[in-house]
Design a protein around this motif. Structure first.
Motif, PDB file in Angstrom:
ATOM      1  N   UNK A  25      46.688  35.735  44.793  1.00 26.79           N
ATOM      2  CA  UNK A  25      46.592  37.108  44.271  1.00 26.79           C
ATOM      3  C   UNK A  25      47.965  37.782  44.223  1.00 26.79           C
ATOM      4  N   UNK A  46      35.897  34.508  49.664  1.00 28.15           N
ATOM      5  CA  UNK A  46      36.268  35.126  50.943  1.00 28.15           C
ATOM      6  C   UNK A  46      35.036  35.602  51.708  1.00 28.15           C
ATOM      7  N   UNK A  79      37.537  34.948  43.694  1.00 29.35           N
ATOM      8  CA  UNK A  79      38.315  34.963  44.931  1.00 29.35           C
ATOM      9  C   UNK A  79      37.566  35.747  46.016  1.00 29.35           C
ATOM     10  N   UNK A  80      37.021  36.911  45.637  1.00 28.59           N
ATOM     11  CA  UNK A  80      36.279  37.721  46.614  1.00 28.59           C
ATOM     12  C   UNK A  80      35.023  36.979  47.088  1.00 28.59           C
ATOM     13  N   UNK A  99      39.956  37.723  40.141  1.00 27.08           N
ATOM     14  CA  UNK A  99      39.754  38.252  41.486  1.00 27.08           C
ATOM     15  C   UNK A  99      38.310  38.133  41.954  1.00 27.08           C
ATOM     16  N   UNK A 100      37.364  38.198  41.026  1.00 30.23           N
ATOM     17  CA  UNK A 100      35.947  38.200  41.402  1.00 30.23           C
ATOM     18  C   UNK A 100      35.563  36.957  42.183  1.00 30.23           C
TER      19      UNK A 100
END
Lengths: 96, 151
Positions: free
Chosen positions: B108, B127, B123-124, B120-121
Motif C-alpha cells: 500500500x 487483513x 488487502x483489507x 485496497x479492498x
C-alpha cells in the motif's frame, strides 16, 4: 443507515459523520472536492469506512499535498482507525 | 438454520445459517448490512463484530459487481455460524472464473507513493479474515471467508 456528511464545525475543523461505504463514495468525493486548503477533519462521528471511503480520503489528500496543503485526521473511532492502519495510511494522514 | 428467503432455520449440522440474494448494485449495501445485523441479533452474536464482517462482505460484493463482466444475476450471500467463527459465503452464478486469492499482495505504501489507489479492498479482506477460499464450479464463483467472532 446514517448518510455520510461533512460539516464545517465553525472552529476551522470539518466534522465527518455517518457511514462511508461504496454507495456513498461518489457523493463524498464531490463534497471533499470543495476542500482546497489544509484542514483538520474530526472523524469522531464516522461509524464505518470501507476501501471506497478510504479512496476518497486518499484522492483528496494527494490533491491537497500536490498544492502544498494537507488533511489531518483526528478523533478516529477505533475500528475506523484500524482500517487506516491495515491500509498503511496513518502516516499519510498524520494519524497519531 | 438455513433459508433462501433470509429467514433462519436450523441447518443440518445444527449451526445457524441464513442466505439472501442481493441485486448487483452498490445500493444493495444497505440491505446487506441490515441482513448482517439481523443475523447477529437472531444468533446472539456480539454487535462489535459487525464492523469487520460488513467491511469484508462489502469489499467482496463490490468486487463482484465491478469485475464480473457480463454478469446479470443477483449475488447470494450466506452467513453461517460455526462455533466461534462466522462463515461468510458469496456466490455469483453464470460468471467467468475470478480467483481473488491468486491476486498478489498489495504494497500500500508503494501504491500511494505512485499515486495509485486501487487494490485496497482485497488487502483489507486479507487483513481482517481468518481464512479465504475460492471455488469455481459449473460457472459459479464461490468465495468463502471465515472470521473469528469476538465475544
Amino acid at each position: 443507515m446514517a448518510m455520510f456528511e461533512i460539516k464545517n464545525r465553525g472552529d476551522g475543523v470539518l466534522a465527518v459523520s455517518g457511514r462511508l461505504d461504496a454507495s456513498q463514495a461518489e457523493m463524498a468525493e464531490k463534497r471533499m472536492n470543495a476542500i482546497q486548503e489544509s484542514v483538520r477533519v474530526d472523524l469522531g462521528g464516522l461509524d464505518y469506512i470501507s476501501s471506497a471511503g478510504i479512496g476518497v480520503f486518499v484522492k483528496t489528500q494527494l490533491r491537497l499535498q500536490a498544492a502544498g496543503h494537507a488533511l489531518k485526521l483526528v478523533n478516529l473511532h477505533p475500528r475506523v482507525r484500524a482500517i487506516f492502519h491495515f491500509a498503511g495510511l496513518e502516516q499519510l494522514f498524520g494519524i497519531e | 438454520m438455513d433459508s433462501r428467503n433470509g429467514e433462519l432455520h436450523p441447518a443440518a449440522d445444527g449451526g445457524a445459517e441464513a442466505e439472501r440474494l442481493f441485486a448487483r448494485h452498490f445500493d444493495a449495501l444497505e440491505g446487506i448490512f441490515e441482513f448482517v445485523s439481523e443475523f447477529f441479533v437472531a444468533n446472539g452474536i456480539e454487535a462489535s463484530n459487525a464492523f469487520d464482517v460488513q467491511v469484508i462482505i462489502e469489499e467482496l460484493f463490490t468486487n463482484l459487481v465491478k469485475y464480473s463482466k457480463g454478469a446479470t444475476h443477483d449475488i447470494a450471500i450466506r452467513l453461517k455460524r460455526r462455533g466461534e467463527h462466522l462463515e461468510i459465503r458469496l456466490v455469483d452464478v453464470d460468471v467467468e472464473a475470478f480467483d481473488m486469492t491468486r491476486i498478489p499482495e498489495v504494497d500500500t505504501a508503494k501504491r500511494i507513493a505512485e499515486k495509485k489507489i486501487g487494490g485496497l479492498g482485497l488487502h483489507l479482506v486479507r487483513k481482517m479474515a481468518d481464512d479465504i477460499s475460492y471455488e469455481y464450479v459449473d460457472r459459479q464463483s464461490r468465495i468463502t471467508i471465515l472470521k473469528r467472532l469476538q465475544s
